[in-house]
Design an enzyme around this catalytic site. Structure first.
Site, PDB file in Angstrom:
ATOM      1  N   ASP A  84      -7.831   1.380   6.582  1.00  9.88           N
ATOM      2  CA  ASP A  84      -6.492   1.969   6.578  1.00  9.88           C
ATOM      3  C   ASP A  84      -6.372   2.994   7.700  1.00  9.88           C
ATOM      4  O   ASP A  84      -7.094   3.990   7.708  1.00  9.88           O
ATOM      5  CB  ASP A  84      -6.241   2.646   5.216  1.00  9.88           C
ATOM      6  CG  ASP A  84      -4.847   3.264   5.108  1.00  9.88           C
ATOM      7  OD1 ASP A  84      -4.004   3.004   5.995  1.00  9.88           O
ATOM      8  OD2 ASP A  84      -4.618   3.999   4.127  1.00  9.88           O
ATOM      9  N   ASP A 112       1.436   5.197  -0.117  1.00  9.02           N
ATOM     10  CA  ASP A 112       0.770   6.463   0.127  1.00  9.02           C
ATOM     11  C   ASP A 112       1.449   7.619  -0.573  1.00  9.02           C
ATOM     12  O   ASP A 112       1.017   8.742  -0.449  1.00  9.02           O
ATOM     13  CB  ASP A 112       0.733   6.737   1.641  1.00  9.02           C
ATOM     14  CG  ASP A 112      -0.125   5.721   2.365  1.00  9.02           C
ATOM     15  OD1 ASP A 112      -1.345   5.784   2.224  1.00  9.02           O
ATOM     16  OD2 ASP A 112       0.445   4.864   3.048  1.00  9.02           O
ATOM     17  N   GLY A 134       0.757   5.896  12.276  1.00 13.75           N
ATOM     18  CA  GLY A 134       0.901   5.883  13.728  1.00 13.75           C
ATOM     19  C   GLY A 134      -0.238   6.537  14.486  1.00 13.75           C
ATOM     20  O   GLY A 134      -0.119   6.772  15.689  1.00 13.75           O
ATOM     21  N   PHE A 144      -0.841  10.760   7.957  1.00 12.48           N
ATOM     22  CA  PHE A 144       0.395  10.139   8.403  1.00 12.48           C
ATOM     23  C   PHE A 144       0.112   8.874   9.206  1.00 12.48           C
ATOM     24  O   PHE A 144      -1.018   8.656   9.662  1.00 12.48           O
ATOM     25  CB  PHE A 144       1.239  11.122   9.222  1.00 12.48           C
ATOM     26  CG  PHE A 144       0.495  11.796  10.327  1.00 12.48           C
ATOM     27  CD1 PHE A 144       0.507  11.280  11.607  1.00 12.48           C
ATOM     28  CD2 PHE A 144      -0.224  12.963  10.082  1.00 12.48           C
ATOM     29  CE1 PHE A 144      -0.187  11.904  12.617  1.00 12.48           C
ATOM     30  CE2 PHE A 144      -0.921  13.600  11.098  1.00 12.48           C
ATOM     31  CZ  PHE A 144      -0.901  13.072  12.375  1.00 12.48           C
ATOM     32  N   HIS A 155       0.870  -1.175   0.000  1.00 14.65           N
ATOM     33  CA  HIS A 155       0.000   0.000   0.000  1.00 14.65           C
ATOM     34  C   HIS A 155       0.906   1.223   0.000  1.00 14.65           C
ATOM     35  O   HIS A 155       1.624   1.469   0.968  1.00 14.65           O
ATOM     36  CB  HIS A 155      -0.875  -0.062   1.252  1.00 14.65           C
ATOM     37  CG  HIS A 155      -1.744   1.118   1.477  1.00 14.65           C
ATOM     38  ND1 HIS A 155      -3.035   1.186   1.024  1.00 14.65           N
ATOM     39  CD2 HIS A 155      -1.520   2.284   2.118  1.00 14.65           C
ATOM     40  CE1 HIS A 155      -3.576   2.329   1.383  1.00 14.65           C
ATOM     41  NE2 HIS A 155      -2.668   3.027   2.051  1.00 14.65           N
TER      42      HIS A 155
HETATM   43  O1  LIG Z   1      -3.089   6.343   4.611  1.00 13.65           O
HETATM   44  C1  LIG Z   1      -2.369   6.358   5.577  1.00 13.65           C
HETATM   45  C2  LIG Z   1      -2.287   7.575   6.450  1.00 13.65           C
HETATM   46  O2  LIG Z   1      -3.253   8.472   6.104  1.00 13.65           O
HETATM   47  C3  LIG Z   1      -1.491   5.164   5.903  1.00 13.65           C
HETATM   48  O3  LIG Z   1      -1.742   4.144   4.967  1.00 13.65           O
HETATM   49  C4  LIG Z   1      -1.732   4.671   7.306  1.00 13.65           C
HETATM   50  O4  LIG Z   1      -1.562   5.672   8.224  1.00 13.65           O
HETATM   51  C5  LIG Z   1      -0.926   3.467   7.663  1.00 13.65           C
HETATM   52  O5  LIG Z   1      -0.192   3.610   8.816  1.00 13.65           O
HETATM   53  P1  LIG Z   1      -0.641   3.109  10.267  1.00 13.65           P
HETATM   54  O6  LIG Z   1      -1.070   1.669  10.138  1.00 13.65           O
HETATM   55  O7  LIG Z   1       0.551   3.303  11.098  1.00 13.65           O
HETATM   56  O8  LIG Z   1      -1.818   3.979  10.688  1.00 13.65           O
HETATM   57 FE   LIG Z   2      -2.989   4.805   3.155  1.00 15.76          FE
END
Ligand SMILES: O=C(CO)[C@H](O)[C@H](O)COP(=O)(O)O
Ligand SMILES: [Fe+2]
EC number: 5.1.3.1
Length: 208
Positions: free
Chosen positions: A155, A37, A129, A127, A35
């Site tokens: 997601d 981004d 986390g 982002f 995936h």
């Molecule tokens: O689209 C996204 C952020 O907008 C990322 O795909 C997503 O944040 C993945 O990271 P995590 O699993 O750490 O949240």
């Molecule tokens: Fe994403």
């Protein structure tokens, strides 16, 4: 049926200076797809783009040329989803349609029969986390009930602690960034996510 349970590590949180190696590490650990981004170029055939951009129309051709398999855009970012869906298909990619946490699922529903995958964001896009938003699960459940064979992706904040909610609601495509990338044993995290997801899908099919 939706296309089985698939786990797609999000590369957003990985070592971007070593993107190629990180992608290979994930594929070697059992990832079903990657995936992405952010725009990137690769010949591998498992790249699903999550385009968190304004004017997603302008990136369709570059992503197709770069070898992306699927192009997911945000419903909120375009005035003409129908034309964009057509353009993505004409460029040889599968179509994903994402909605942000503040967008109700009724806006996505009219397009559901024209797309390959619906993405229900479980964080505000931006982002990795962030904290998983459990209150998005009714959207997933509603989509699964209305469109039993649609691929439904979640997601944001998805990992071993939150996968059960996603799987029970009906998600079958699981993006997971930090939980996989920060683990010492990404393979076991990927396997756990896939097993929980597959068990829930199997139970659903027995219940029908
Ligand atoms: O689209 C996204 C952020 O907008 C990322 O795909 C997503 O944040 C993945 O990271 P995590 O699993 O750490 O949240
Ligand atoms: Fe994403």
């Amino acid at each position: 049926m939706a296309s089985g349970c698939k786990i797609g590590p999000s590369i957003l949180n990985s070592d971007l200076a070593n993107l190629g190696a990180e992608c290979l590490r994930m594929l070697d650990s059992g990832a079903d797809y990657l995936h992405l981004d952010a725009p990137c170029s690769s010949g591998r055939s498992v790249f699903y783009m999550h385009m968190m951009v304004s004017r997603p129309e302008q990136w369709v051709k570059p992503m197709a040329v770069a070898g992306a398999n699927q192009y997911t855009f945000h419903l909120e970012s375009t005035e003409n989803p129908g034309a964009l869906i057509k353009d993505i298909r004409e460029n040889g990619m599968k179509v994903g349609l994402a909605i942000k946490p503040g967008t109700t699922v009724e806006y996505l529903a009219p397009w559901a029969n024209q797309i390959d995958m619906a993405l229900v964001m479980t964080v505000e896009p931006g982002f990795g986390g962030q904290k998983f938003m459990e209150d998005m699960m009714p959207k997933v459940h509603w989509l699964r009930t209305q469109f039993p064979s649609l691929d439904i992706e979640v997601d944001g904040g998805v990992g071993p602690d939150t996968i059960h909610k996603c799987a029970e609601a009906g998600a079958n495509m699981i993006v997971s960034g930090s939980a996989i990338m920060r683990s010492d044993d990404p393979r076991s995290v990927i396997n756990l996510l896939r097993n929980v997801c597959s068990e829930a899908a199997q139970k659903r099919s027995l219940d029908r």
